[in-house]
Design a protein around this motif. Sequence first.
Motif, PDB file in Angstrom:
ATOM      1  N   THR A 170      50.254  46.480  39.676  1.00  0.00           N
ATOM      2  CA  THR A 170      51.070  45.814  38.661  1.00  0.00           C
ATOM      3  C   THR A 170      50.462  44.473  38.272  1.00  0.00           C
ATOM      4  N   ASN A 171      50.591  44.158  36.987  1.00  0.00           N
ATOM      5  CA  ASN A 171      50.323  42.832  36.431  1.00  0.00           C
ATOM      6  C   ASN A 171      51.104  42.759  35.141  1.00  0.00           C
ATOM      7  N   GLU A 172      52.177  42.001  35.151  1.00  0.00           N
ATOM      8  CA  GLU A 172      53.095  41.989  34.020  1.00  0.00           C
ATOM      9  C   GLU A 172      52.422  41.486  32.754  1.00  0.00           C
ATOM     10  N   ALA A 173      51.615  40.424  32.866  1.00  0.00           N
ATOM     11  CA  ALA A 173      50.975  39.840  31.681  1.00  0.00           C
ATOM     12  C   ALA A 173      50.000  40.815  31.040  1.00  0.00           C
ATOM     13  N   ALA A 174      49.289  41.581  31.864  1.00  0.00           N
ATOM     14  CA  ALA A 174      48.316  42.552  31.348  1.00  0.00           C
ATOM     15  C   ALA A 174      48.955  43.907  31.062  1.00  0.00           C
ATOM     16  N   GLU A 175      50.293  43.989  31.238  1.00  0.00           N
ATOM     17  CA  GLU A 175      51.050  45.225  30.984  1.00  0.00           C
ATOM     18  C   GLU A 175      50.510  46.389  31.821  1.00  0.00           C
ATOM     19  N   ILE A 176      50.253  46.077  33.090  1.00  0.00           N
ATOM     20  CA  ILE A 176      49.771  47.104  34.017  1.00  0.00           C
ATOM     21  C   ILE A 176      50.879  47.424  35.014  1.00  0.00           C
ATOM     22  N   GLU A 177      51.255  48.674  35.058  1.00  0.00           N
ATOM     23  CA  GLU A 177      52.167  49.181  36.096  1.00  0.00           C
ATOM     24  C   GLU A 177      51.858  50.659  36.237  1.00  0.00           C
ATOM     25  N   ASP A 203      53.646  47.167  52.569  1.00  0.00           N
ATOM     26  CA  ASP A 203      52.886  45.930  52.365  1.00  0.00           C
ATOM     27  C   ASP A 203      52.430  45.826  50.913  1.00  0.00           C
ATOM     28  N   THR A 204      52.272  44.589  50.451  1.00  0.00           N
ATOM     29  CA  THR A 204      51.741  44.317  49.112  1.00  0.00           C
ATOM     30  C   THR A 204      50.583  43.351  49.237  1.00  0.00           C
ATOM     31  N   LEU A 205      49.498  43.649  48.565  1.00  0.00           N
ATOM     32  CA  LEU A 205      48.344  42.748  48.587  1.00  0.00           C
ATOM     33  C   LEU A 205      47.875  42.493  47.172  1.00  0.00           C
ATOM     34  N   SER A 206      47.128  41.404  46.990  1.00  0.00           N
ATOM     35  CA  SER A 206      46.625  41.033  45.669  1.00  0.00           C
ATOM     36  C   SER A 206      45.100  41.164  45.651  1.00  0.00           C
ATOM     37  N   VAL A 207      44.584  41.785  44.586  1.00  0.00           N
ATOM     38  CA  VAL A 207      43.137  41.948  44.427  1.00  0.00           C
ATOM     39  C   VAL A 207      42.776  41.652  42.971  1.00  0.00           C
ATOM     40  N   ASP A 236      44.085  39.387  38.223  1.00  0.00           N
ATOM     41  CA  ASP A 236      44.623  39.670  39.555  1.00  0.00           C
ATOM     42  C   ASP A 236      45.761  40.678  39.417  1.00  0.00           C
ATOM     43  N   VAL A 237      45.753  41.694  40.267  1.00  0.00           N
ATOM     44  CA  VAL A 237      46.829  42.689  40.279  1.00  0.00           C
ATOM     45  C   VAL A 237      47.374  42.804  41.697  1.00  0.00           C
ATOM     46  N   SER A 238      48.654  43.107  41.775  1.00  0.00           N
ATOM     47  CA  SER A 238      49.247  43.366  43.095  1.00  0.00           C
ATOM     48  C   SER A 238      49.284  44.872  43.333  1.00  0.00           C
ATOM     49  N   PHE A 239      49.161  45.272  44.581  1.00  0.00           N
ATOM     50  CA  PHE A 239      49.194  46.689  44.937  1.00  0.00           C
ATOM     51  C   PHE A 239      50.195  46.884  46.063  1.00  0.00           C
ATOM     52  N   SER A 240      51.253  47.638  45.757  1.00  0.00           N
ATOM     53  CA  SER A 240      52.299  47.916  46.749  1.00  0.00           C
ATOM     54  C   SER A 240      52.032  49.273  47.381  1.00  0.00           C
ATOM     55  N   ILE A 241      51.825  49.287  48.693  1.00  0.00           N
ATOM     56  CA  ILE A 241      51.462  50.516  49.396  1.00  0.00           C
ATOM     57  C   ILE A 241      52.715  51.360  49.643  1.00  0.00           C
ATOM     58  N   GLU A 242      52.660  52.615  49.198  1.00  0.00           N
ATOM     59  CA  GLU A 242      53.809  53.516  49.334  1.00  0.00           C
ATOM     60  C   GLU A 242      53.528  54.662  50.298  1.00  0.00           C
ATOM     61  N   GLU A 243      52.257  54.986  50.499  1.00  0.00           N
ATOM     62  CA  GLU A 243      51.938  56.130  51.348  1.00  0.00           C
ATOM     63  C   GLU A 243      50.490  56.000  51.821  1.00  0.00           C
ATOM     64  N   ILE A 244      50.246  56.367  53.072  1.00  0.00           N
ATOM     65  CA  ILE A 244      48.885  56.356  53.634  1.00  0.00           C
ATOM     66  C   ILE A 244      48.621  57.722  54.247  1.00  0.00           C
TER      67      ILE A 244
END
Length: 440
Positions: A170-177, A203-207, A236-244
């Motif tokens: 996700t990145n709201e400004a770049a309209e990424i979800e 967990d959520t991380l930023s890359v 920069d985008v955040s990545f929320s982990i849902e499954e491994i």
Amino acid sequence: MNITKEQIDELNAVVKVAVTKDDYQDKVETILKDYRKQANIPGFRKGQVPMGLIKKQYGKAVLVDEVNKLIQDNLNKYLTEEKLDVLGNPLPKQRDNFNWDSDDFDFEFELGLAPSFEINLKAKKPIIHYTIVADDKMINEQIERIQKQYGKLINKNEVGAKDEVVGTFTNEAAEIENKATITLSELKDKKAITAFMGKKVGDTLSVNTKKLFKEDQDLARSMGIEIEVAKDLNVDVSFSIEEINEREPAALDQELFDKLFGPDVIKSKEELKAKIKEDSEQQFVQQTDQKLLNDVTEDFIDNTKFNLPANFLKKWIQLTGEKVLSDDEATAEYEKSEKGLRYQLIEGKIIQENNLQVQFDELKEFAKGFIKSQMAQFGQLNPAEEELDNIAARVLSNQDEVKRLSEQLMSQKLISLYKEKANLKTKEVTYENFVKEVYG
């Protein structure tokens, strides 16, 4: 009507067309009589308008139209009968003192003539004909992909180096979800790989997206954006982990072989490797054939020397487009199209001299083969002949499809000719080395 040709030089001529009143009078009179029958002019009953008034109102337009039709028909017939190979179309020469009130008319048309030249299929310097071989590295990588594709997913608590991670970028400004599945082996940024290691579900991380993935298409897929956008994306985008998940590779056993190729077609790992090698090398043929066609084409253009009626062609380009071009614009357009025109002439001569014309029956069978391969991709491996005939008939009723398939079939015919008669030097390479040599 009298048509004569004056040869200016080897590549230019002028055709003179003399039209007399006897050539057009009967046709013009017939049309004007029909006009009289249908004319609605105030003060006269329908069909009773004086012919003099009809001629005054419509005569000149009908005359011009009929004379132009007469010239066009007879000029085309003359060019065909005299077997004149012209480039572009005849260009009418402008005359300042032309008078449509005369009974007889003289017209002149400039012609640009195709040059005469010889084709030598055997180039002095051999042209490389690549043959791509599937090496052990490629075959083993393909087997690994198959094992992963048909393997089992095992749920995990923490991200490991070989795991598949499902989550949302996700990145709201770049309209990424966008929800995506990634593996750490796809990533290029070492800091990002380190950031993922050991993370857990929730967990959520930023890359940062710049140089995050090794390939632009993987970034585009993961972010849900177009590849052209992905090439320059730096946010920069955040990545929320849902499954491994860890993908346990499928065993190379008879069950897997049967899934891939049908019952008992492949019975061992060695047979699987041989099958993958055969299929891979067959798929590469189209790529190497296209490279061969391109290289032979370039060689012909570079080494088949002939002149073109350049001044005529520039003038033709200048006057026959949607708008009249300036001298400089016409010259620029000619220079852009000259190479293509040269190859059209070369290719046409090769086709004629080697009798490579596309026949309808050939085109129909070619279309059926194309349709059959398309259906196989969707699991229809043995379509009925009647079904293929019906689909081919529908495809060949579309003129755009006929043109496209005819060009593909002609390319195949040319490639076969070059393989047989051109001066070729076969070079075996791996796909990796082929890409390096051809694309750099």
